[in-house]
Design a protein around this motif. Structure first.
Motif, PDB file in Angstrom:
ATOM      1  N   GLN A  20       0.843  -1.200   0.000  1.00 57.65           N
ATOM      2  CA  GLN A  20       0.000   0.000   0.000  1.00 57.65           C
ATOM      3  C   GLN A  20       0.878   1.250   0.000  1.00 57.65           C
ATOM      4  N   TRP A  21       0.352   2.299  -0.604  1.00 56.71           N
ATOM      5  CA  TRP A  21       1.061   3.577  -0.625  1.00 56.71           C
ATOM      6  C   TRP A  21       0.057   4.717  -0.672  1.00 56.71           C
ATOM      7  N   GLN A  22       0.581   5.904  -0.458  1.00 57.11           N
ATOM      8  CA  GLN A  22      -0.231   7.111  -0.569  1.00 57.11           C
ATOM      9  C   GLN A  22       0.393   8.017  -1.622  1.00 57.11           C
ATOM     10  N   SER A  23      -0.454   8.649  -2.427  1.00 55.95           N
ATOM     11  CA  SER A  23       0.028   9.594  -3.431  1.00 55.95           C
ATOM     12  C   SER A  23      -1.088  10.562  -3.763  1.00 55.95           C
ATOM     13  N   ASP A  24      -0.723  11.793  -4.078  1.00 57.43           N
ATOM     14  CA  ASP A  24      -1.718  12.781  -4.502  1.00 57.43           C
ATOM     15  C   ASP A  24      -1.033  13.793  -5.408  1.00 57.43           C
ATOM     16  N   ASP A  25      -1.852  14.547  -6.119  1.00 60.64           N
ATOM     17  CA  ASP A  25      -1.349  15.547  -7.056  1.00 60.64           C
ATOM     18  C   ASP A  25      -2.236  16.783  -6.944  1.00 60.64           C
ATOM     19  N   GLU A  26      -1.630  17.937  -6.843  1.00 57.89           N
ATOM     20  CA  GLU A  26      -2.408  19.171  -6.672  1.00 57.89           C
ATOM     21  C   GLU A  26      -3.249  19.496  -7.897  1.00 57.89           C
ATOM     22  N   ASP A  27      -2.785  19.022  -9.079  1.00 60.68           N
ATOM     23  CA  ASP A  27      -3.483  19.379 -10.307  1.00 60.68           C
ATOM     24  C   ASP A  27      -4.456  18.308 -10.788  1.00 60.68           C
ATOM     25  N   SER A  28      -4.227  17.048 -10.394  1.00 58.79           N
ATOM     26  CA  SER A  28      -5.036  15.969 -10.953  1.00 58.79           C
ATOM     27  C   SER A  28      -5.040  14.783 -10.011  1.00 58.79           C
ATOM     28  N   LEU A  31      -3.430   9.669 -11.433  1.00 56.00           N
ATOM     29  CA  LEU A  31      -2.019   9.292 -11.344  1.00 56.00           C
ATOM     30  C   LEU A  31      -1.848   7.833 -11.740  1.00 56.00           C
ATOM     31  N   LEU A  32      -0.772   7.567 -12.455  1.00 56.80           N
ATOM     32  CA  LEU A  32      -0.386   6.200 -12.773  1.00 56.80           C
ATOM     33  C   LEU A  32       0.856   5.857 -11.969  1.00 56.80           C
ATOM     34  N   HIS A  33       0.890   4.612 -11.471  1.00 59.07           N
ATOM     35  CA  HIS A  33       1.981   4.196 -10.592  1.00 59.07           C
ATOM     36  C   HIS A  33       2.717   2.993 -11.177  1.00 59.07           C
ATOM     37  N   THR A  34       4.013   2.951 -10.897  1.00 61.67           N
ATOM     38  CA  THR A  34       4.839   1.792 -11.218  1.00 61.67           C
ATOM     39  C   THR A  34       5.524   1.340  -9.941  1.00 61.67           C
ATOM     40  N   LEU A  35       5.381   0.054  -9.635  1.00 61.60           N
ATOM     41  CA  LEU A  35       5.951  -0.507  -8.416  1.00 61.60           C
ATOM     42  C   LEU A  35       7.187  -1.318  -8.772  1.00 61.60           C
ATOM     43  N   TYR A  36       8.307  -1.026  -8.082  1.00 56.82           N
ATOM     44  CA  TYR A  36       9.572  -1.705  -8.319  1.00 56.82           C
ATOM     45  C   TYR A  36       9.994  -2.466  -7.064  1.00 56.82           C
ATOM     46  N   TYR A  37      10.785  -3.546  -7.290  1.00 64.51           N
ATOM     47  CA  TYR A  37      11.324  -4.344  -6.193  1.00 64.51           C
ATOM     48  C   TYR A  37      12.817  -4.522  -6.421  1.00 64.51           C
ATOM     49  N   ILE A  76       7.954   3.056  -5.213  1.00 65.41           N
ATOM     50  CA  ILE A  76       6.779   3.425  -5.980  1.00 65.41           C
ATOM     51  C   ILE A  76       7.046   4.731  -6.714  1.00 65.41           C
ATOM     52  N   VAL A  77       6.693   4.782  -7.988  1.00 68.59           N
ATOM     53  CA  VAL A  77       6.849   5.984  -8.805  1.00 68.59           C
ATOM     54  C   VAL A  77       5.464   6.376  -9.313  1.00 68.59           C
ATOM     55  N   ALA A  78       5.071   7.633  -9.025  1.00 73.37           N
ATOM     56  CA  ALA A  78       3.782   8.154  -9.479  1.00 73.37           C
ATOM     57  C   ALA A  78       4.005   9.201 -10.559  1.00 73.37           C
ATOM     58  N   SER A  79       3.118   9.216 -11.561  1.00 66.61           N
ATOM     59  CA  SER A  79       3.251  10.159 -12.667  1.00 66.61           C
ATOM     60  C   SER A  79       1.874  10.671 -13.071  1.00 66.61           C
ATOM     61  N   THR A  84       6.846  13.418 -12.197  1.00 66.49           N
ATOM     62  CA  THR A  84       6.866  12.176 -11.431  1.00 66.49           C
ATOM     63  C   THR A  84       7.313  12.448 -10.003  1.00 66.49           C
ATOM     64  N   GLY A  85       6.890  11.563  -9.124  1.00 72.61           N
ATOM     65  CA  GLY A  85       7.352  11.563  -7.749  1.00 72.61           C
ATOM     66  C   GLY A  85       7.555  10.128  -7.315  1.00 72.61           C
ATOM     67  N   ASP A  86       8.438   9.885  -6.379  1.00 71.48           N
ATOM     68  CA  ASP A  86       8.691   8.505  -5.971  1.00 71.48           C
ATOM     69  C   ASP A  86       8.958   8.440  -4.486  1.00 71.48           C
ATOM     70  N   ASP A  87       8.816   7.258  -3.953  1.00 70.64           N
ATOM     71  CA  ASP A  87       9.120   6.998  -2.545  1.00 70.64           C
ATOM     72  C   ASP A  87       9.622   5.573  -2.425  1.00 70.64           C
TER      73      ASP A  87
END
Length: 397
Positions: A20-28, A31-37, A76-79, A84-87
């Motif tokens: 699980q993760w949290q993500s948000d965008d001020e404009d929209s 968001l599409l996410h890519t999960l890496y291991y 996790i990478v959000a776009s 993009t943003g990642d954590d």
């Protein structure tokens, strides 16, 4: 991102984990996410899931490489399409290692070889974590000094077992086992002793491999390879000689599988002077016929072709229904030279026709006494990809 449990042992004992993760965008909100291991503390990253629109993902661990130590990480990478943003997970975790993947490619299970034949070994041995230590071949319980791809033999006649075992750095193992047989071939002529005895050949005489006792064009060695009888030129009794079936790609041991054939039907016909008969150009056992080109000769002093289309210039034969031609490329008869030229095709992207049917019909009118062989001089049958279809020709008279 965060795992649904902070205990490392909780992760690797499960077959699946909810990430699980949290993500948000001020404009929209789109968001599409890519999960890496990463199994090694961030040195390399493997895509777990992409195009994720939610905020969680059920991660299946059955095919996931294990960690080298307790140093697994998630990222996790959000776009939003532009930015993009990642954590990255705050704590490392451990996933148990997976055993190696092993497969024997050759020899195949229940393969049959001959006494004087070398046997190709071809094996696959991989470790999901990339830490394969060794891969070993065993023949009948004895370790072989062989590579994954190698040659062994010749072997003694009898039943044998080949084993491929792989071990990784965690001492996890995997094994594949195939059984195979070796048949006696005392004279090393490529035919088993049993085959030679069954067909009156000599298991101690190598030269009988090149004999052609039934005069069908196949030497004894080829008969043994195809499973046909060296004493019968038509092993399956379907009316097609063994060598024709081999050359044309049908099974010479099965009467249900006959070669693709184009023939004059009937193959022989009597015609009185001034009478007219019709013969067919038949196609038998066809697969995927898209286009056909046929050229034939006849004896113009004995017969002439009756025009099938009197309203058209020249002399033509009658189109058949196999296939029903969508375009007639050529339909021309020369009664002076005794030639027939006929070419038809389907049009556009579509499959060809299969089965048997009549390509064309030819009406002959008797002129004088004598014989008129009907001989195919050119036969080109093609599939939708313009690949030639190998075909047996049967002329008429």
């Amino acid at each position: 991102p965060r795992l649904d449990s902070s205990a490392a042992s909780d992760v690797y004992k499960r077959q699946e984990v909810m990430v699980q993760w949290q993500s948000d965008d001020e404009d929209s909100e789109d968001l599409l996410h890519t999960l890496y291991y990463s199994p090694d503390g961030g040195e390399r990253w493997i895509v777990v899931g992409s195009g994720l629109t939610g905020r969680d993902y059920l991660w299946k661990l059955s095919d996931t490489p294990g960690t080298t130590e307790a140093n697994g990480l998630l990222r996790i990478v959000a776009s939003d399409g532009f930015n993009t943003g990642d954590d990255q997970s705050d704590a490392a975790f451990h996933i148990t290692g997976k055993p190696p993947i092993v497969a024997i490619l050759t020899p195949r299970e229940d393969s049959v070889f001959l006494q004087c034949e070398q046997i190709h070994l071809n094996g696959l041995a991989q470790d999901p974590e990339g830490r394969l230590e060794l891969a070993l071949w065993f023949l009948d319980g004895v370790e072989l000094n062989a590579q994954l791809i190698d040659l062994i033999g010749p072997l003694d006649p009898g039943l044998h077992q080949i084993v491929l075992t792989a071990v990784d750095a965690q001492e996890l193992t995997a094994t594949d086992i195939h059984d195979f047989a070796v048949l006696a071939d005392s004279d090393c002529d490529g035919m088993s002793d049993d085959f030679e005895r069954a067909h009156g050949l000599d298991p101690g005489f190598v030269q009988d491999a090149v004999w052609d006792l039934d005069e069908d064009g196949l030497p004894s060695l080829d008969e043994a390879w195809y499973g046909t009888s060296p004493n019968d030129d038509d092993t399956d009794g379907d009316g097609y000689p063994d060598d024709d079936e081999v050359r044309l790609g049908s099974d010479p041991t099965s009467a249900e599988d006959t070669p693709t054939t184009i023939m004059v039907s009937p193959p022989e016909e009597s015609l009185a002077i001034s009478d007219t008969i019709v013969v067919e150009l038949r196609v038998e056992n066809m697969q995927n016929l898209y286009a056909a080109q046929v050229e034939m000769t006849f004896e113009p002093r004995v017969v002439e072709v009756v025009d099938a289309h009197e309203f058209m210039p020249g002399v033509q034969i009658e189109e058949g229904d196999f296939p029903v031609p969508e375009v007639v490329v050529r339909n021309q008869v020369d009664n002076d030279q005794g030639t027939v030229q006929y070419a038809v095709s389907l049009v556009g992207a579509q499959p060809g026709v299969g089965g048997s049917g009549t390509l064309a019909r030819i009406a002959f009118h008797g002129l004088s006494a004598g014989e008129s062989p009907l001989t195919f001089t050119t036969v080109i049958l093609a599939d939708p990809q313009s690949q030639a279809i190998t075909t047996k020709r049967v002329d008429g008279i």
